[in-house]
Design a protein around this motif. Structure first.
Motif, PDB file in Angstrom:
ATOM      1  N   VAL A 100     -60.984-147.062 -20.586  1.00 39.42           N
ATOM      2  CA  VAL A 100     -61.453-145.818 -21.199  1.00 39.42           C
ATOM      3  C   VAL A 100     -62.717-145.313 -20.497  1.00 39.42           C
ATOM      4  O   VAL A 100     -63.444-146.082 -19.866  1.00 39.42           O
ATOM      5  CB  VAL A 100     -61.775-146.015 -22.703  1.00 39.42           C
ATOM      6  N   HIS A 102     -66.438-144.293 -20.234  1.00 31.58           N
ATOM      7  CA  HIS A 102     -67.532-144.992 -20.905  1.00 31.58           C
ATOM      8  C   HIS A 102     -68.844-144.594 -20.246  1.00 31.58           C
ATOM      9  O   HIS A 102     -68.871-143.777 -19.328  1.00 31.58           O
ATOM     10  CB  HIS A 102     -67.308-146.502 -20.838  1.00 31.58           C
ATOM     11  N   TYR A 103     -69.907-145.161 -20.721  1.00 31.89           N
ATOM     12  CA  TYR A 103     -71.216-144.833 -20.183  1.00 31.89           C
ATOM     13  C   TYR A 103     -71.756-146.001 -19.382  1.00 31.89           C
ATOM     14  O   TYR A 103     -71.375-147.154 -19.601  1.00 31.89           O
ATOM     15  CB  TYR A 103     -72.178-144.478 -21.325  1.00 31.89           C
ATOM     16  N   ARG A 133     -75.532-138.746 -21.371  1.00 34.05           N
ATOM     17  CA  ARG A 133     -75.117-138.981 -22.766  1.00 34.05           C
ATOM     18  C   ARG A 133     -75.797-140.262 -23.239  1.00 34.05           C
ATOM     19  O   ARG A 133     -75.982-141.186 -22.456  1.00 34.05           O
ATOM     20  CB  ARG A 133     -73.593-139.206 -22.846  1.00 34.05           C
ATOM     21  N   PHE A 136     -74.712-146.368 -25.930  1.00 34.27           N
ATOM     22  CA  PHE A 136     -75.040-147.334 -26.987  1.00 34.27           C
ATOM     23  C   PHE A 136     -75.422-148.683 -26.388  1.00 34.27           C
ATOM     24  O   PHE A 136     -75.992-149.521 -27.058  1.00 34.27           O
ATOM     25  CB  PHE A 136     -73.879-147.473 -27.967  1.00 34.27           C
ATOM     26  N   LEU A 137     -75.105-148.870 -25.139  1.00 33.10           N
ATOM     27  CA  LEU A 137     -75.496-150.099 -24.440  1.00 33.10           C
ATOM     28  C   LEU A 137     -76.757-149.905 -23.597  1.00 33.10           C
ATOM     29  O   LEU A 137     -77.059-150.720 -22.726  1.00 33.10           O
ATOM     30  CB  LEU A 137     -74.333-150.585 -23.571  1.00 33.10           C
ATOM     31  N   MET A 138     -77.473-148.830 -23.831  1.00 28.64           N
ATOM     32  CA  MET A 138     -78.679-148.578 -23.042  1.00 28.64           C
ATOM     33  C   MET A 138     -79.737-149.652 -23.266  1.00 28.64           C
ATOM     34  O   MET A 138     -80.264-149.802 -24.366  1.00 28.64           O
ATOM     35  CB  MET A 138     -79.278-147.208 -23.385  1.00 28.64           C
ATOM     36  N   ASP A 139     -80.070-150.353 -22.212  1.00 32.54           N
ATOM     37  CA  ASP A 139     -81.197-151.276 -22.219  1.00 32.54           C
ATOM     38  C   ASP A 139     -82.374-150.469 -21.655  1.00 32.54           C
ATOM     39  O   ASP A 139     -82.431-150.180 -20.456  1.00 32.54           O
ATOM     40  CB  ASP A 139     -80.873-152.482 -21.341  1.00 32.54           C
TER      41      ASP A 139
ATOM     42  N   VAL B 195     -75.461-148.995 -34.766  1.00 30.91           N
ATOM     43  CA  VAL B 195     -75.535-148.740 -33.319  1.00 30.91           C
ATOM     44  C   VAL B 195     -75.937-147.291 -33.045  1.00 30.91           C
ATOM     45  O   VAL B 195     -76.627-147.004 -32.062  1.00 30.91           O
ATOM     46  CB  VAL B 195     -74.169-149.067 -32.671  1.00 30.91           C
ATOM     47  N   GLU B 238     -55.948-157.798 -26.253  1.00 32.16           N
ATOM     48  CA  GLU B 238     -55.876-157.425 -24.842  1.00 32.16           C
ATOM     49  C   GLU B 238     -57.160-157.877 -24.122  1.00 32.16           C
ATOM     50  O   GLU B 238     -57.100-158.451 -23.028  1.00 32.16           O
ATOM     51  CB  GLU B 238     -55.749-155.904 -24.834  1.00 32.16           C
ATOM     52  N   LYS B 258     -73.408-158.395 -26.830  1.00 33.47           N
ATOM     53  CA  LYS B 258     -73.675-157.566 -25.654  1.00 33.47           C
ATOM     54  C   LYS B 258     -74.637-156.416 -25.971  1.00 33.47           C
ATOM     55  O   LYS B 258     -75.215-155.798 -25.060  1.00 33.47           O
ATOM     56  CB  LYS B 258     -72.359-157.012 -25.083  1.00 33.47           C
ATOM     57  N   HIS B 259     -74.802-156.101 -27.236  1.00 37.03           N
ATOM     58  CA  HIS B 259     -75.654-154.949 -27.546  1.00 37.03           C
ATOM     59  C   HIS B 259     -77.090-155.194 -27.065  1.00 37.03           C
ATOM     60  O   HIS B 259     -77.629-156.284 -27.229  1.00 37.03           O
ATOM     61  CB  HIS B 259     -75.645-154.647 -29.055  1.00 37.03           C
ATOM     62  N   PRO B 260     -77.719-154.182 -26.459  1.00 34.73           N
ATOM     63  CA  PRO B 260     -79.043-154.376 -25.851  1.00 34.73           C
ATOM     64  C   PRO B 260     -80.184-154.638 -26.840  1.00 34.73           C
ATOM     65  O   PRO B 260     -81.297-154.951 -26.405  1.00 34.73           O
ATOM     66  CB  PRO B 260     -79.278-153.069 -25.089  1.00 34.73           C
ATOM     67  N   ALA B 288     -69.180-153.093 -19.561  1.00 31.30           N
ATOM     68  CA  ALA B 288     -69.409-151.907 -20.393  1.00 31.30           C
ATOM     69  C   ALA B 288     -68.094-151.224 -20.760  1.00 31.30           C
ATOM     70  O   ALA B 288     -67.893-150.770 -21.889  1.00 31.30           O
ATOM     71  CB  ALA B 288     -70.338-150.918 -19.679  1.00 31.30           C
ATOM     72  N   GLU B 289     -67.177-151.169 -19.794  1.00 27.89           N
ATOM     73  CA  GLU B 289     -65.896-150.511 -20.075  1.00 27.89           C
ATOM     74  C   GLU B 289     -65.168-151.242 -21.195  1.00 27.89           C
ATOM     75  O   GLU B 289     -64.586-150.623 -22.097  1.00 27.89           O
ATOM     76  CB  GLU B 289     -65.051-150.449 -18.791  1.00 27.89           C
ATOM     77  N   TRP B 291     -66.555-153.068 -23.522  1.00 26.45           N
ATOM     78  CA  TRP B 291     -67.280-152.839 -24.779  1.00 26.45           C
ATOM     79  C   TRP B 291     -66.862-151.507 -25.396  1.00 26.45           C
ATOM     80  O   TRP B 291     -66.572-151.425 -26.590  1.00 26.45           O
ATOM     81  CB  TRP B 291     -68.793-152.841 -24.521  1.00 26.45           C
ATOM     82  N   TYR B 292     -66.783-150.469 -24.576  1.00 23.45           N
ATOM     83  CA  TYR B 292     -66.414-149.147 -25.091  1.00 23.45           C
ATOM     84  C   TYR B 292     -64.945-149.074 -25.487  1.00 23.45           C
ATOM     85  O   TYR B 292     -64.563-148.217 -26.280  1.00 23.45           O
ATOM     86  CB  TYR B 292     -66.765-148.055 -24.076  1.00 23.45           C
ATOM     87  N   ARG B 293     -64.113-149.963 -24.954  1.00 26.97           N
ATOM     88  CA  ARG B 293     -62.719-149.950 -25.380  1.00 26.97           C
ATOM     89  C   ARG B 293     -62.620-150.299 -26.865  1.00 26.97           C
ATOM     90  O   ARG B 293     -61.790-149.752 -27.584  1.00 26.97           O
ATOM     91  CB  ARG B 293     -61.897-150.922 -24.529  1.00 26.97           C
ATOM     92  N   TRP B 295     -65.068-149.663 -29.008  1.00 29.31           N
ATOM     93  CA  TRP B 295     -65.599-148.438 -29.644  1.00 29.31           C
ATOM     94  C   TRP B 295     -64.465-147.426 -29.846  1.00 29.31           C
ATOM     95  O   TRP B 295     -64.295-146.873 -30.937  1.00 29.31           O
ATOM     96  CB  TRP B 295     -66.690-147.862 -28.730  1.00 29.31           C
ATOM     97  N   VAL B 296     -63.709-147.201 -28.780  1.00 31.78           N
ATOM     98  CA  VAL B 296     -62.625-146.206 -28.821  1.00 31.78           C
ATOM     99  C   VAL B 296     -61.537-146.637 -29.804  1.00 31.78           C
ATOM    100  O   VAL B 296     -61.026-145.820 -30.583  1.00 31.78           O
ATOM    101  CB  VAL B 296     -62.047-145.993 -27.406  1.00 31.78           C
ATOM    102  N   ASN B 302     -61.849-140.820 -27.822  1.00 35.92           N
ATOM    103  CA  ASN B 302     -62.607-141.213 -26.640  1.00 35.92           C
ATOM    104  C   ASN B 302     -64.080-140.865 -26.812  1.00 35.92           C
ATOM    105  O   ASN B 302     -64.431-140.049 -27.669  1.00 35.92           O
ATOM    106  CB  ASN B 302     -62.038-140.508 -25.400  1.00 35.92           C
ATOM    107  N   VAL B 303     -64.933-141.457 -25.982  1.00 33.90           N
ATOM    108  CA  VAL B 303     -66.349-141.094 -26.041  1.00 33.90           C
ATOM    109  C   VAL B 303     -66.487-139.645 -25.581  1.00 33.90           C
ATOM    110  O   VAL B 303     -65.674-139.158 -24.797  1.00 33.90           O
ATOM    111  CB  VAL B 303     -67.208-142.030 -25.151  1.00 33.90           C
ATOM    112  N   PRO B 304     -67.519-138.965 -26.051  1.00 32.13           N
ATOM    113  CA  PRO B 304     -67.697-137.550 -25.656  1.00 32.13           C
ATOM    114  C   PRO B 304     -67.981-137.413 -24.152  1.00 32.13           C
ATOM    115  O   PRO B 304     -68.557-138.284 -23.562  1.00 32.13           O
ATOM    116  CB  PRO B 304     -68.908-137.077 -26.449  1.00 32.13           C
TER     117      PRO B 304
END
Lengths: 304, 304, 304
Positions: A100, A102-103, A133, A136-139, B195, B238, B258-260, B288-289, B291-293, B295-296, B302-304
């Motif tokens: 997907v 992502h950031y 943008r 959410f994982l911004m360190d 978050v 997955e 993983k969250h900062p 990161a990808e 992690w956002y999967r 989220w999605v 999808n993320v904006p």
């Protein structure tokens, strides 16, 4: 012809033109490099010297197209302020693609994205680099490290953010020596949440100017058939007559620029006539009652 | 076997193990005192040295059961960090009972609750005492007085909160000399509001670690049949394959850690096999990808 | 008879009576000037020395009526604290009127509104002037300039706000030397959003007292037939018996005044008997469980 002034974006920040030319649709303007250069010179002549890019626009192609135009007349570089953004990793969707979009605000990601933007634009330095943008994982420490490195190497002069909430802004600012110079936010008569949710209060408090994106709501103001937008069109037309404006666009720009956080407004058009129209909006004098008439048309209720 | 590390919870704060054993279900584990001691020793051996209690868990009975186990081998006390919480006055509901469960953060209430926790646990000192829930009647000065008294008498070393909003955190912190050492918050793939709502931004800004509770959403991740949870199970499975994880649990712990803001994660299981599984999650490397999967999958967009 | 005490509103702020007589309905009380003076003397005798006005109440007429009463006995001025507010420009709606009611916090607007209030009230100085509603066009520097001018000329002693969010409060405070002395907010058993949304946390943090308006929800507590209000009436009656209160009003005032932000409560009645009833509420002792019973009745769920 109206001349667009330069304004200080933040304490110790850069000066940007009060209208900023956005280049996110450059790929669809059907201009050759010479035409792009001409367009650029035309808006510079009006005083619109700041241009807005992002690594993600057409996957970098918009920056490339802009760079091609710049190369035709390198003396232009000194006459403009270039903003770009990093942080969205787009992934083409397909039936079989599981990954997907992502950031990425890792240090390595920031440095790589900036190098790519500089290369595509064909310049040595960005005037400002924005986080595109909130990630959410911004360190925040990693971002600060990347910013420091880019500042010291002379690759970027100033830093800012886009679409940040107040807590995200506070967090990142807490790790930086220099003030963030902007928060680029959606601001138009259909969606002006930032006016009430604290985002613009925070900027006004710190004397940092927002950059308003999607001022015309991606065109929805002109075409949408919802009750809200119908009310807005009627009110904007009526105000256009009262103010002696040439178009609804002008009324909208005047409405945005009246906000006391002192926004600069992004233009998205490749039509120089519409750019000129926008510049003329700076001379319109809208009063508070007129400003709130747009508020009322948008919300569908009177103020409390 | 994986070893769980200790991490600093806040500036001048205590060190806790990155996974924390929660004891809120201890009453249902059907273990005698010796079995409880064995379980405790087993997780200490893995490096999970921090244990989480609260006065309200089974109306104090969980603390009592834990205290019985500790008494069998008092040398254990020095090997662990004990967290407990105060502030919920539960009132059994019945057809004729008009009174309601409520919060109590009066000075007298805090002191009494802490004494009771110490007595039930059979220890002289808590490593940390947390406000269990935000009390709308919280007089921050009274809480600070109670905290100071408990600190000076040596009954509690550090103080923190749980389920606090950012303004509640700021208010209480403003009355305290030492930093609050944590905000214990709900954080799982179904509900991760913290978050985006500023809660974790604030903690990251102050370099205070959250403690994540309900990491597995009380088991809903495994059993719920909503579209959201079905998407989540598919995505987590997955990812489990991609990461070489043994279970969905592991993927979830890796996702949270993983969250900062650098959370420590609470475990609620009394099954030592699942505790070991969780510890193994610390070695998983999620990008990161990935992690956002999650989220999605959770948001359904999808993320904006 | 109960005597209402004076309380400090903020650090370096004024002292107000813990109950404040609101005069927004004065126009409908059908009192001649002498009756108004009698009413005023009666509540002063109870210790209710602070009175609340606004430029917008009956388009200024309430201030005029109050001023007429004051003129009958000018010695009263020294015995009371007068609060007024500025900033709402009401525009009568009609079929053909396109203009809308709006806010005005321009420097000129503030100065003019204050002059008008002073003239109508027939006094030389306001004890406090409040921004009546947050103005999205508030330029905090202009407001600060107006406040400084009014302070230096002796026309206003203290400044505050009403219905402000936390970010609006922070913004305006950042431009002022003296602390804002209050945020006047809606607070009643039907709507107590300010308890949870950070508004009262901010005030408690800064030791600034809120002024609670619409304590009786404009009478809805007594008349509305929603499930919520039916539950509230039953619970308030039950608490009235437990506390030995004379009326539901008293229970509500006790409930509001128990909040740790230490509100002062606005009364809206012109009936001296009900004013006395309210004053008696100050002696009621409500405990935390009772306070939360109102919370539960209002929300329709138990506390988490």
């Amino acid at each position: 012809m109206s001349t667009v002034n330069k304004v200080l974006m933040a304490p110790d920040g850069p000066e940007f033109s009060q209208l900023v030319q956005g280049y996110w649709r450059l790929g669809s303007w059907d201009m050759d490099a010479q035409a792009r250069l001409t367009f650029l010179k035309q808006h510079i002549e009006m005083g619109i010297s700041t241009v807005d890019h992002a690594a993600i626009y057409d996957a970098g192609h918009c920056e490339t197209l802009f760079g091609e135009a710049l190369k035709l007349d390198p003396s232009i570089r000194e006459q403009i302020e270039i903003v770009s953004k990093f942080g969205i990793n787009g992934i083409a969707t397909s039936a079989t693609e599981k990954r997907v979009s992502h950031y990425d605000s890792s240090k390595a990601g920031i440095l790589a994205s900036t190098e790519n933007s500089l290369r595509r634009l064909g310049v040595e330095q960005l005037d400002a680099l924005l986080v595109h943008r909130p990630d959410f994982l911004m360190d925040a420490d990693q971002v600060a490290e990347a910013f420091n490195e880019l500042k010291q190497s002379g690759k970027v002069k100033h830093f800012g953010v886009s679409n940040f909430t107040t807590s995200q802004f506070d967090l990142l600012q807490s790790r930086l020596d220099a003030p963030l110079i902007t928060n680029q936010v959606e601001f138009n008569p259909i969606n002006f949440d930032v006016v009430a949710d604290g985002t613009l209060d925070q900027l006004q408090q710190h004397r940092v100017r927002p950059m308003a994106w999607s001022c015309l709501a991606g065109g929805a103001i002109f075409s949408a058939q919802t009750e809200q937008v119908k009310r807005l069109r009627a009110t904007l037309s009526e105000l256009g007559e009262e103010l002696g404006a040439d178009s609804i666009d002008q009324v909208i720009y005047a409405w945005i620029l009246k906000h006391p956080s002192n926004p600069v407004a992004l233009l998205g058009t490749g039509n120089i006539k519409r750019v000129k129209d926008a510049a003329a909006a700076l001379t319109l004098k809208m009063n508070a009652e007129q400003w709130y008439r747009v508020w009322v048309a948008s919300k569908g209720v009177n103020v409390p």
